[in-house]
Scaffold this active site. Structure first.
Site, PDB file in Angstrom:
ATOM      1  N   HIS A   5      44.934  22.505  13.951  1.00  0.00           N
ATOM      2  CA  HIS A   5      46.118  21.920  13.292  1.00  0.00           C
ATOM      3  C   HIS A   5      46.705  20.680  13.945  1.00  0.00           C
ATOM      4  O   HIS A   5      47.850  20.676  14.373  1.00  0.00           O
ATOM      5  CB  HIS A   5      47.199  22.980  13.057  1.00  0.00           C
ATOM      6  N   ASP A  35      44.716  27.567   8.522  1.00  0.00           N
ATOM      7  CA  ASP A  35      45.687  28.281   9.352  1.00  0.00           C
ATOM      8  C   ASP A  35      46.470  29.266   8.467  1.00  0.00           C
ATOM      9  O   ASP A  35      47.698  29.356   8.551  1.00  0.00           O
ATOM     10  CB  ASP A  35      46.627  27.325  10.094  1.00  0.00           C
TER      11      ASP A  35
HETATM   12  O1  DOR Z   1      53.143  29.119  12.581  1.00  0.00           O
HETATM   13  C1  DOR Z   1      52.229  29.731  13.122  1.00  0.00           C
HETATM   14  N1  DOR Z   1      51.886  30.964  12.714  1.00  0.00           N
HETATM   15  N2  DOR Z   1      51.586  29.168  14.137  1.00  0.00           N
HETATM   16  C2  DOR Z   1      50.686  29.869  14.866  1.00  0.00           C
HETATM   17  O2  DOR Z   1      50.132  29.320  15.783  1.00  0.00           O
HETATM   18  C3  DOR Z   1      50.430  31.278  14.587  1.00  0.00           C
HETATM   19  C4  DOR Z   1      50.710  31.586  13.195  1.00  0.00           C
HETATM   20  C5  DOR Z   1      50.762  33.074  12.940  1.00  0.00           C
HETATM   21  O3  DOR Z   1      49.848  33.784  13.399  1.00  0.00           O
HETATM   22  O4  DOR Z   1      51.682  33.523  12.265  1.00  0.00           O
HETATM   23 ZN    ZN Z   2      46.827  29.804  13.510  1.00  0.00          ZN
HETATM   24 ZN    ZN Z   3      48.114  27.624  16.088  1.00  0.00          ZN
END
Ligand code: DOR
Ligand code: ZN
Ligand code: ZN
Length: 444
Positions: free
Chosen positions: A236, A307
């Protein structure tokens, strides 16, 4: 007789688009031939002149099992993948417990196997005290993930000496390091300030986690990985500063990805999305967004990965400081990108490289990521003319919402095949199972 023939297709190959058919046997692409030469088969699917892409490989998803199956599980998460034309997912280690030991990895395998609808692999987690586990790792994981600052799941490795030692272990083994690069001290510092603010908003949340949190961390990791001699992949990338650093320091073994939310949303969307916009790293400015689009076209950024980080409505509805961060993305990635193909922003060949070809190369996934004879028949038939709205009610993800709800998009997946099995057919999920992927060796 072949198991499956796909006719009347426009195949998106890595360097050109051809009008041809596919002969599929035992889950693999046996032949690419012109339609008149297609043999008889047990099953024939007419693509009706639509484009066929290699199934997408999403190298960054959080499927939440074990530990948080109220948010997502391996069935709902991989159903969402299938519906989005994603035929392989690489699952992140910040589960409960985190995937930081050989034992927890094997436990996660046992959970995934009877549930996964698409093919899958696992990222292992680096922690402050699992150097011995890293030394014991075999060639059966996608990467080791380094969370430099705390995020969902409390998995982190925020000590540069440990990071350096661990990167050296990975270098020796030829294992890829993936990173969540945000500077822990900076994130903490401004978070404390935010806590002192009266009635902080979702806009404040993004403003109090400025670009420099990400770029200093990326800069440090570039240096540490070069000294350690390890390959490194930055998850990201969200800022123009990171893109500039990557452009100047691009070398073999340095790769990166960008999320659809950073490509399609900016700080300007935060007001309307409220806490649903909360994500780490946060949504950025229009200028950052513009730089990210240029970077995927020029090759500075190699991959688009979702993500996919589902959280329940009630977890997002809390006050901004307590709300969970992250948003789902598996079902919307491909339609969002196909819509851009229609607008002429990006070509189908570029799209396919960013979402299948490069992911397979960087993560050394065997026999996937392209429409090539001998490769797995992981395919998605897309209709570039189909117009539909993203609708929360129609999503397969258990969290039941999307930041793109209500967006009208032109270009949607119709059918998704994993190794020749039809796992998504115009709104319906099939009942075949995905398999764990295998990796090519360093020497190959
Ligand atoms: O916003 C996020 N959510 N950033 C992360 O690095 C982890 C992810 C999550 O697993 O919910
Ligand atoms: Zn992630
Ligand atoms: Zn992350």
């Amino acid at each position: 007789m072949p198991d499956l023939v796909i006719k009347n297709a426009r195949l998106v190959l890595s360097d050109k688009i051809v009008q041809a058919g596919l002969v599929i046997e035992e889950g693999r692409i046996k032949q690419i031939v012109s339609d008149p030469k297609l043999p008889q088969a047990d099953r024939v699917i007419d693509a009706h002149g639509n484009y066929v892409l290699p199934g997408l490989i999403d190298v960054h998803v959080h499927l939440r099992e074990p530990g948080s199956s109220s948010k997502e599980d391996w069935i709902t998460g991989t159903s969402a993948a299938a519906a989005g034309g994603v035929t392989t997912v690489l699952d992140m280690p910040n589960t409960q417990p985190p995937t930081t030991t050989i034992q927890t990895l094997s436990d996660k395998r046992a959970i995934a196997k009877p549930k996964a609808k698409v093919d899958y692999g696992f990222h292992f987690g680096a922690s402050l005290d699992n150097l011995d586990e890293l030394r014991r790792l075999e060639d059966d994981i996608a990467s080791v993930k380094f969370y430099m600052s705390v995020t969902t799941g409390n998995l982190r490795v925020d000590n540069d000496a440990v990071i350096y030692e661990e990167l050296k272990i990975l270098a020796k083994k030829g294992i890829l390091a993936t990173t969540h690069a945000e500077n822990r001290d900076m994130v903490q510092y401004w978070l404390e300030k935010l806590k002192q603010k009266e009635n902080p908003t979702a806009v404040d949340y993004a403003d109090y986690r400025p670009n420099i949190c990400a770029s200093t961390a990326l800069n440090q990791l570039l240096y540490l990985s070069r000294k350690a001699g390890s390959r490194i992949h930055f998850c990201h990338v969200s800022t123009r500063e990171e893109v500039n650093l990557l452009r100047k320091n691009k070398r073999e073994g340095v790769t990166s990805e960008v999320t659809p939310h950073n490509l399609f949303l900016t700080k300007e969307n935060i007001k309307e999305l409220g806490n649903y916009s909360k994500v780490n790293p946060p949504l950025r400015s229009k200028q950052d967004q513009g730089t990210l689009w240029k970077a995927i076209r020029s090759g500075v950024i190699d991959v688009i990965a979702t993500d996919h980080a589902p959280h329940l409505l009630e977890e997002k509805e809390k006050d901004i400081l307590s709300a969970s961060s992250g948003m789902p993305g598996l079902e919307t990635l491909l339609p969002l990108l196909l819509n851009e193909v229609g607008k002429g922003t990006i070509s189908l060949i570029e799209l396919s490289k960013l979402t299948a070809g490069s992911p397979a190369k960087i993560f050394r996934i065997r026999g996937k990521g392209a429409i090539v004879e001998g490769y797995d028949a992981d395919l998605v038939i897309v209709d570039l003319k189909k117009e539909a709205k993203v609708e929360n009610e129609k999503l397969f993800t258990k969290c039941g919402w999307s930041p793109f709800d209500g967006w009208k998009l032109r270009g949607w997946p119709l059918k998704t095949f994993v190794r020749g099995n039809l796992v998504f057919d115009e709104g319906v999920i099939g009942d075949t199972l995905g398999k764990e992927i295998t990796y090519t060796k360093n020497e190959e």
